[in-house]
Design an enzyme around this catalytic site. Structure first.
Site, short mmCIF file in Angstrom:
data_model
loop_
_atom_site.label_atom_id
_atom_site.label_comp_id
_atom_site.label_asym_id
_atom_site.label_seq_id
_atom_site.Cartn_x
_atom_site.Cartn_y
_atom_site.Cartn_z
N CYS A 224 13.96 -35.62 -13.91
CA CYS A 224 14.76 -34.66 -13.15
C CYS A 224 14.10 -34.28 -11.84
CB CYS A 224 15.00 -33.40 -14.00
SG CYS A 224 15.96 -33.70 -15.49
N HIS B 148 23.22 -39.54 -24.29
CA HIS B 148 22.53 -40.62 -23.56
C HIS B 148 21.04 -40.67 -23.85
CE1 HIS B 148 20.40 -38.75 -20.00
NE2 HIS B 148 21.15 -37.73 -20.37
N GLY C 175 24.08 -32.14 -22.04
CA GLY C 175 23.11 -31.23 -22.63
C GLY C 175 23.01 -29.94 -21.84
N GLN D 104 15.77 -34.23 -26.60
CA GLN D 104 14.82 -35.35 -26.67
C GLN D 104 14.42 -35.70 -28.11
OE1 GLN D 104 13.92 -37.40 -24.44
NE2 GLN D 104 14.42 -36.40 -22.50
#
Length: 405
Positions: free
Chosen positions: A355, A231, A97, A209
């Site tokens: 993250c 993912h 992404g 998302q």
């Protein structure tokens, strides 16, 4: 199943029996960190494996070894396109992404400069994923672009009037995410994109998302570019895609061969593209079977349990705005999020964005929403997915309540 083109989902949005569950979820822990990553669906794995050994050829090869990989790549492109209402030729496979975001932002800015725009202007907003903000920083630092970062309100939403006021004659791109990775808040993308395109600029949305969790249609949203990531909806890590509307000028980040219509050089990762296509088909069937409603009910049950058992202490962040159906960001007064999770060894969840895991500082997303430091440090991100059950929700709620004291 072999290398079949079709995967099956049972009614109700649940996989067909326990055989559909990832082996990684078979332990004692409750997994509520689906926004960080999802396990690879076993049906996806089964479909991709033959392209790692039997059908290993280069899809650009004209001989027999390249035929099946070439056909599989085309099929995967069509499957991904179908999930978001695009044409197959508008799908660009990427390695992540972050790469898709960088390709959109840097690619548009560079193309604008080549077309004669002296100093392009790019607009983003404060709660974007770091990949978007980093790409904006890059075009500012390396290409002299001007960057405007819009604020958000207490719900985490961009005010369309702020966007309209920020647009300039030299604005070439606006990048605003569809769904926030921490709070699940959904931005009014169709309205924002309409304002942007009415001004003559392009609109990109990071939908990493959102895709696979809610219906996403690029035509209905009115976007020119859209990022999606494997993912986040049961494909492997290391594969994503960028939707590029036909006619959009985009400079390649990686030069070399002519793969991906000249927009991303390098031999295509056929097994992972196949996996992304299979995951996209599964996601479409899941959504049609009511998976979003099922997960919203579980999310709301979890929120009610915490707020009922911790009266006056549990506050859902972003709850005043439309949210992803499976995302709950909640702060519990008198706690630290990382301490609560440390006291719940059989619960896998996050404190804010994955993250930034382990930094023990308030989430920049919550800070941008005006959440104070104490409440920000108390935040938990609890996210459900394909194999989440009511038992998981009740087990997680009990553990959190006991840890919160």
């Amino acid at each position: 199943m072999g290398t079949g083109e079709t995967v099956q989902v049972a009614a109700g949005g649940k996989p067909a029996g326990l055989a559909g569950q990832s082996a990684g979820l078979a332990g004692q822990s409750v997994y509520l960190d689906y926004n960080a990553t999802t396990p690879v669906d076993p049906r996806v794995l089964e479909i991709m494996l033959p392209y790692l050994d039997t059908h290993f050829g280069n899809p650009s090869s004209a001989h027999s070894f390249g035929l099946k990989p070439h056909a599989a790549l085309a099929r995967a492109r069509a499957q991904v396109a179908a999930l978001i209402g695009a044409a197959p030729a508008e799908i660009l496979f990427t390695g992540s992404g972050s790469e898709a975001d960088a390709t959109a932002i840097r690619g548009v800015a560079t193309a604008a400069i080549r077309s004669g725009v002296g100093r392009p202007h790019v607009i983003a907003q404060a709660t974007e994923h770091p990949a978007v903000l980093a790409a904006c920083d890059y075009v500012r630092d390396h290409h002299g672009a001007e960057v405007t970062v819009l604020g958000v309100d207490a719900r985490g939403l961009v005010d369309p009037r702020d966007l309209a006021a920020a647009l300039r004659p030299e604005t070439v791109l606006v990048s605003i995410m569809l769904a926030n990775n921490e709070t699940g808040v959904l931005q009014p993308i169709a309205e924002l994109a309409g304002i942007t395109r009415g001004h003559g600029a392009l609109f990109h949305t990071d939908a990493a998302q959102a895709v696979g969790k809610i219906p996403v249609n690029v035509t209905e949203l009115g976007v020119d570019l859209l990022t999606l990531v494997g993912h986040k909806f049961y494909a492997p890590k290391g594969v994503g895609a960028l939707y590029v509307r036909e006619g959009v000028a985009l400079e390649a980040l990686i030069g070399g061969g002519g793969q991906e219509q000249g927009r991303r050089a390098g031999t295509e990762n056929v097994p992972y593209a196949v996996a992304l296509g299979a995951a996209a088909e599964l996601a479409a069937a899941d959504l049609a079977a009511g998976s979003a409603d099922r997960l919203a009910e579980l999310r709301d049950r979890l929120q009610r349990e915490l707020q009922m058992r911790l009266p006056g202490r549990a506050h859902a962040n972003g709850s005043g705005a439309p949210r992803l159906p499976q995302t709950l960001n909640i702060s519990i007064d008198g706690t630290l999020g990382h301490a609560v999770l440390s006291a719940c060894p059989n619960l896998a969840a996050s404190t804010g964005s994955a993250c930034h895991a382990g930094t023990h500082r308030p989430s920049p997303v919550l800070a941008a929403m005006g959440v104070d430091e104490e409440r920000g440090l108390a935040a938990l991100r609890l996210t459900l997915g394909r194999w989440s059950t009511e038992a998981d929700v009740l087990t997680a709620a009990k553990a959190i309540i006991e840890a919160a004291g």
